[in-house]
Design a protein around this motif. Structure first.
Motif, short mmCIF file in Angstrom:
data_model
loop_
_atom_site.label_atom_id
_atom_site.label_comp_id
_atom_site.label_asym_id
_atom_site.label_seq_id
_atom_site.Cartn_x
_atom_site.Cartn_y
_atom_site.Cartn_z
N HIS A 240 -88.34 49.57 -35.67
CA HIS A 240 -87.59 48.91 -36.73
C HIS A 240 -88.41 48.85 -38.02
O HIS A 240 -89.64 48.82 -37.99
CB HIS A 240 -87.22 47.49 -36.31
N MET A 241 -87.70 48.81 -39.12
CA MET A 241 -88.34 48.68 -40.42
C MET A 241 -88.70 47.22 -40.68
O MET A 241 -87.86 46.33 -40.54
CB MET A 241 -87.40 49.18 -41.52
N LEU A 242 -89.95 46.95 -41.03
CA LEU A 242 -90.40 45.61 -41.35
C LEU A 242 -90.17 45.31 -42.83
O LEU A 242 -89.96 46.22 -43.63
CB LEU A 242 -91.88 45.47 -41.02
N ALA B 28 -94.50 55.74 -36.16
CA ALA B 28 -94.39 54.67 -35.18
C ALA B 28 -93.59 55.18 -33.98
O ALA B 28 -92.41 55.52 -34.11
CB ALA B 28 -93.70 53.46 -35.79
N CYS B 29 -94.22 55.27 -32.85
CA CYS B 29 -93.56 55.76 -31.64
C CYS B 29 -92.93 54.60 -30.87
O CYS B 29 -93.50 53.51 -30.78
CB CYS B 29 -94.55 56.48 -30.74
N TRP C 108 -97.70 57.80 -27.80
CA TRP C 108 -98.42 56.94 -28.74
C TRP C 108 -99.70 57.58 -29.28
O TRP C 108 -100.08 57.32 -30.42
CB TRP C 108 -98.76 55.60 -28.07
N ASP C 109 -100.37 58.44 -28.50
CA ASP C 109 -101.59 59.08 -28.97
C ASP C 109 -101.40 60.55 -29.34
O ASP C 109 -102.37 61.26 -29.61
CB ASP C 109 -102.70 58.95 -27.91
N ILE C 110 -100.16 61.00 -29.36
CA ILE C 110 -99.84 62.40 -29.71
C ILE C 110 -99.16 62.46 -31.08
O ILE C 110 -99.62 63.14 -32.00
CB ILE C 110 -98.93 63.04 -28.64
N ASP C 111 -98.07 61.74 -31.23
CA ASP C 111 -97.34 61.69 -32.50
C ASP C 111 -97.91 60.54 -33.33
O ASP C 111 -97.25 59.53 -33.56
CB ASP C 111 -95.85 61.50 -32.22
N LYS D 240 -92.89 50.69 -40.37
CA LYS D 240 -92.08 50.72 -39.15
C LYS D 240 -92.94 50.34 -37.96
O LYS D 240 -94.11 50.72 -37.87
CB LYS D 240 -91.46 52.10 -38.94
N LYS D 241 -92.34 49.60 -37.02
CA LYS D 241 -93.08 49.15 -35.86
C LYS D 241 -92.16 49.08 -34.65
O LYS D 241 -91.00 48.69 -34.76
CB LYS D 241 -93.70 47.76 -36.13
#
Length: 236
Positions: free
Chosen positions: A8-10, A57-58, A50-53, A15-16
């Motif tokens: 979601h956009m903060l 924000a994945c 999470w550690d590739i892209d 984005k988180k």
């Protein structure tokens, strides 16, 4: 493919991911493994990429949900996932010789060498196309480029009949991807050996009109698992 479900956009514009993992993505420890960016096997967890892209924000994607569904149905007993997706990338970066294609091959080969026990490459999950939906030329060339990539990858990995599970894109935000429907039609028209195309049309989209919600990713993972079973990609 790397997944934006639950992202979601903060208020500050960043984005988180909301941290919510759907129950359907849960699997017993040791039953679903992921090949990390550091080239080690570990228990798979969300976000899978999470550690590739790392540039985005994945969140929740279809990969782990796909594996967990195969386990629940008894179609597979232990699964290793090799996440390689990088969001917002054009097909040209996934062609032989390009950076992301070569990274995908290297990661797959190293994962197979380090896999516990006897391992076999069962399938390629592919979900890409929105980034090629902004010009007629790229949209029209995408099916041919995809076929070339699949042929090259099968030859490179020594798996001429490697099952491929492709997702046909959906997008209602024509400002973001004005030719998404053209891309989708080309993907649905693909006729390659050992290819199954799962249509994402109708799945719930997030507020950006482009990425799937967490609930939609759950459904997509199930559809991919069902397609894999029909195609025979889940045997073993």
């Amino acid at each position: 493919m790397s997944g934006r479900g639950g992202v979601h956009m903060l208020p500050n514009g960043t984005k988180k991911w909301d941290g919510i993992v759907p129950q359907e993505a849960e699997a017993p420890s040791g039953s679903v493994l992921r090949w990390t960016a550091n080239n080690t096997w570990e228990d798979a967890r969300e976000p899978l990429h999470w550690d590739i892209d790392v540039g985005k924000a994945c969140g929740i994607g279809p990969g782990l949900l796909f594996a967990a569904c195969l386990l629940r149905t008894g179609a597979a007993h232990r699964i290793g996932l090799v996440p390689c997706a990088v969001g917002g990338t054009e097909m040209d970066r996934w062609l032989p010789g390009a950076d992301l294609y070569e990274q995908m091959v290297r990661r797959t080969e190293s994962a197979l060498r380090a896999a516990p026990g006897v391992a076999a490459l069962r399938a390629l999950l592919w979900y890409q196309g929105e980034s090629d939906a902004d010009t007629e030329e790229r949209a029209d060339e995408l099916p041919g480029k995809f076929a070339s990539m699949v042929a090259a990858l099968r030859a490179r990995l020594g798996a001429p009949q490697l099952p491929v599970l492709q997702v046909a894109v959906t997008c209602h935000n024509m400002t973001v991807s004005p030719l998404a429907e053209r891309v989708r039609v080309g993907q649905l028209s693909a006729r390659l050996p050992a290819l199954s195309t799962v249509d994402a049309e109708g799945l719930q989209l997030a507020a950006d009109g482009l990425h799937l919600t967490t609930a939609a990713q759950v459904e997509l993972g199930t559809r991919l698992a069902n397609a894999a079973t029909v195609l025979g990609a889940s045997r073993g």
